[in-house]
Design a protein around this motif. Structure first.
Motif, PDB file in Angstrom:
ATOM      1  N   TYR A   1      -3.002  10.102 -13.195  1.00 33.84           N
ATOM      2  CA  TYR A   1      -3.290  10.362 -11.792  1.00 33.84           C
ATOM      3  C   TYR A   1      -4.702   9.917 -11.431  1.00 33.84           C
ATOM      4  CZ  TYR A   1      -4.297  12.921  -7.497  1.00 33.84           C
ATOM      5  OH  TYR A   1      -4.677  13.243  -6.219  1.00 33.84           O
ATOM      6  N   ASP A   2      -5.651  10.185 -12.325  1.00 36.52           N
ATOM      7  CA  ASP A   2      -7.036   9.797 -12.088  1.00 36.52           C
ATOM      8  C   ASP A   2      -7.158   8.281 -11.930  1.00 36.52           C
ATOM      9  OD1 ASP A   2     -10.007  10.986 -12.430  1.00 36.52           O
ATOM     10  OD2 ASP A   2      -9.918   9.004 -13.351  1.00 36.52           O
ATOM     11  N   GLN A   3      -6.469   7.548 -12.782  1.00 39.14           N
ATOM     12  CA  GLN A   3      -6.534   6.092 -12.726  1.00 39.14           C
ATOM     13  C   GLN A   3      -5.882   5.548 -11.449  1.00 39.14           C
ATOM     14  OE1 GLN A   3      -8.213   4.079 -15.144  1.00 39.14           O
ATOM     15  NE2 GLN A   3      -8.952   6.173 -15.517  1.00 39.14           N
ATOM     16  N   ARG A   4      -4.775   6.138 -11.058  1.00 39.17           N
ATOM     17  CA  ARG A   4      -4.091   5.689  -9.839  1.00 39.17           C
ATOM     18  C   ARG A   4      -4.920   6.027  -8.595  1.00 39.17           C
ATOM     19  NH1 ARG A   4       1.098   4.042 -10.728  1.00 39.17           N
ATOM     20  NH2 ARG A   4       1.979   4.579 -12.770  1.00 39.17           N
TER      21      ARG A   4
ATOM     22  N   ALA B   1      -7.616   3.454  -8.349  1.00 40.76           N
ATOM     23  CA  ALA B   1      -7.119   2.156  -7.905  1.00 40.76           C
ATOM     24  C   ALA B   1      -6.783   2.164  -6.419  1.00 40.76           C
ATOM     25  CB  ALA B   1      -5.893   1.761  -8.728  1.00 40.76           C
ATOM     26  N   ALA B   2      -6.261   3.289  -5.924  1.00 35.11           N
ATOM     27  CA  ALA B   2      -5.817   3.338  -4.532  1.00 35.11           C
ATOM     28  C   ALA B   2      -6.955   3.608  -3.561  1.00 35.11           C
ATOM     29  CB  ALA B   2      -4.734   4.419  -4.381  1.00 35.11           C
ATOM     30  N   HIS B   3      -7.908   4.460  -3.942  1.00 38.12           N
ATOM     31  CA  HIS B   3      -8.921   4.889  -2.982  1.00 38.12           C
ATOM     32  C   HIS B   3     -10.352   4.801  -3.508  1.00 38.12           C
ATOM     33  CE1 HIS B   3      -5.771   6.412  -0.339  1.00 38.12           C
ATOM     34  NE2 HIS B   3      -5.240   7.055  -1.381  1.00 38.12           N
ATOM     35  N   GLY B   4     -10.517   4.352  -4.744  1.00 37.37           N
ATOM     36  CA  GLY B   4     -11.872   4.277  -5.291  1.00 37.37           C
ATOM     37  C   GLY B   4     -12.470   5.639  -5.571  1.00 37.37           C
ATOM     38  N   GLU B   5     -11.632   6.647  -5.700  1.00 35.81           N
ATOM     39  CA  GLU B   5     -12.088   7.999  -5.974  1.00 35.81           C
ATOM     40  C   GLU B   5     -11.580   8.453  -7.340  1.00 35.81           C
ATOM     41  OE1 GLU B   5     -14.110   9.780  -4.239  1.00 35.81           O
ATOM     42  OE2 GLU B   5     -14.249   8.570  -2.425  1.00 35.81           O
ATOM     43  N   VAL B   6     -12.233   9.485  -7.885  1.00 40.35           N
ATOM     44  CA  VAL B   6     -11.813  10.017  -9.171  1.00 40.35           C
ATOM     45  C   VAL B   6     -11.691  11.534  -9.071  1.00 40.35           C
ATOM     46  CG1 VAL B   6     -12.851   8.168 -10.537  1.00 40.35           C
ATOM     47  CG2 VAL B   6     -14.218  10.184  -9.964  1.00 40.35           C
ATOM     48  N   THR B   7     -11.015  12.115 -10.038  1.00 36.93           N
ATOM     49  CA  THR B   7     -10.888  13.573 -10.127  1.00 36.93           C
ATOM     50  C   THR B   7     -12.040  14.119 -10.961  1.00 36.93           C
ATOM     51  OG1 THR B   7      -9.614  13.579 -12.183  1.00 36.93           O
ATOM     52  CG2 THR B   7      -8.381  13.247 -10.139  1.00 36.93           C
TER      53      THR B   7
ATOM     54  N   MET C   1       0.833  -1.203   0.000  1.00 41.03           N
ATOM     55  CA  MET C   1       0.000   0.000   0.000  1.00 41.03           C
ATOM     56  C   MET C   1       0.869   1.256   0.000  1.00 41.03           C
ATOM     57  SD  MET C   1      -3.055   1.167  -0.153  1.00 41.03           S
ATOM     58  CE  MET C   1      -4.085  -0.251   0.304  1.00 41.03           C
ATOM     59  N   THR C   2       2.048   1.153   0.727  1.00 39.56           N
ATOM     60  CA  THR C   2       2.945   2.299   0.781  1.00 39.56           C
ATOM     61  C   THR C   2       3.469   2.638  -0.601  1.00 39.56           C
ATOM     62  OG1 THR C   2       3.599   1.726   3.039  1.00 39.56           O
ATOM     63  CG2 THR C   2       5.045   3.229   1.815  1.00 39.56           C
ATOM     64  N   ASP C   3       3.856   1.621  -1.372  1.00 41.03           N
ATOM     65  CA  ASP C   3       4.342   1.849  -2.730  1.00 41.03           C
ATOM     66  C   ASP C   3       3.258   2.497  -3.577  1.00 41.03           C
ATOM     67  OD1 ASP C   3       6.740   0.747  -2.028  1.00 41.03           O
ATOM     68  OD2 ASP C   3       6.311  -1.231  -2.856  1.00 41.03           O
ATOM     69  N   GLN C   4       2.026   2.051  -3.394  1.00 42.00           N
ATOM     70  CA  GLN C   4       0.921   2.610  -4.170  1.00 42.00           C
ATOM     71  C   GLN C   4       0.719   4.078  -3.832  1.00 42.00           C
ATOM     72  OE1 GLN C   4      -3.011   0.889  -3.477  1.00 42.00           O
ATOM     73  NE2 GLN C   4      -3.276   0.704  -5.715  1.00 42.00           N
ATOM     74  N   HIS C   5       0.839   4.432  -2.539  1.00 41.79           N
ATOM     75  CA  HIS C   5       0.708   5.815  -2.134  1.00 41.79           C
ATOM     76  C   HIS C   5       1.853   6.660  -2.690  1.00 41.79           C
ATOM     77  CE1 HIS C   5      -2.046   4.848   1.555  1.00 41.79           C
ATOM     78  NE2 HIS C   5      -2.654   4.734   0.379  1.00 41.79           N
ATOM     79  N   GLY C   6       3.047   6.090  -2.706  1.00 40.72           N
ATOM     80  CA  GLY C   6       4.194   6.809  -3.252  1.00 40.72           C
ATOM     81  C   GLY C   6       4.036   7.077  -4.741  1.00 40.72           C
ATOM     82  N   GLU C   7       3.527   6.086  -5.461  1.00 40.66           N
ATOM     83  CA  GLU C   7       3.295   6.264  -6.898  1.00 40.66           C
ATOM     84  C   GLU C   7       2.214   7.320  -7.144  1.00 40.66           C
ATOM     85  OE1 GLU C   7       2.293   2.396  -8.224  1.00 40.66           O
ATOM     86  OE2 GLU C   7       4.348   1.630  -8.141  1.00 40.66           O
TER      87      GLU C   7
END
Length: 221
Positions: A52-55, A58-64, A1-7
């Motif tokens: 960024y929108d896609q990431r 994937a990480a939080h189920g949210e979109v821009t 999860m940390t790597d995903q947040h960093g990305e």
């Protein structure tokens, strides 16, 4: 999860950098049409926003709020002619077109035409200046054209009765050089060059009705 947040943080920084680069390109472009640097910066900002929108999804189920799709930079450059620099080298058509138009008018009332031109001149003259009177129908027509920024639509007035006209479209080798002709030369600027090719001619008959509508007859060259 940390790597995903960093990305995700890296992707956000890429959006910010791309937005700044796009703003700089827009300012440098200063309103130029089809500026390559502005277009490339736009594509980079678009794709960074999409990533960024896609990431974020994937990480939080949210979109821009940015509703964008990914753009293939290579395909985009090809569509705008910015890909292969040799594309179109064998195109048989020149890049310069010349549109020549003649439109004739009858003047039902010289007095009415001059009056309309003087009204246009007064409206375009600073209030502290006293506009000179309009002398003659030719000067009156020029005044109406100037008041309409040179557009022939400025001559669509009751004081002028349209007669036949003609529009000719030609492929030309060189653009017109206005400095090569005297101001009172009525022929030179309109004279076709030796290598010019007439593409087509449109004859205008404003009062020739066909099925209840005005007719314009086109002739291909």
């Amino acid at each position: 999860m940390t790597d995903q947040h960093g990305e995700l943080e890296v992707a956000l920084e890429r959006v910010i950098e791309a937005a700044r680069a796009h703003l700089a390109a827009v300012r440098a472009g200063d309103g130029r049409v089809d500026d390559d640097d502005v277009w490339q910066a736009y594509v980079e900002l678009n794709n960074a926003s999409y990533d960024y929108d896609q990431r974020l999804l994937a990480a939080h189920g949210e979109v821009t709020p940015w509703d964008v799709d990914s753009i293939d930079p290579d395909e985009a450059d090809e569509r705008l002619g910015g890909g292969d620099s040799t594309a179109g080298a064998d195109d048989p058509h020149p890049t310069i077109l010349s549109v020549r138009q003649r439109r004739d008018f009858r003047v039902p009332s010289v007095t009415a035409l001059i009056r309309a031109a003087e009204v246009a001149r007064r409206e375009g003259t600073p209030q502290e200046d006293d506009p000179a009177p309009v002398e003659g129908v030719g000067e009156a027509v020029l005044e109406l054209l100037q008041s309409g920024d040179g557009s022939l639509s400025a001559l669509d007035v009751p004081e002028l009765e349209p007669l036949d006209g003609v529009v000719m479209v030609s492929e030309v080798a060189e653009p017109v050089d206005l400095e090569a002709f005297d101001d009172d030369d009525p022929v030179g600027p309109f004279q076709p060059g030796a290598e010019d090719r007439l593409v087509g001619r449109l004859d205008e008959h404003p009062f020739l009705e066909l099925d209840g509508e005005n007719e314009a007859v086109g002739r291909a060259g």
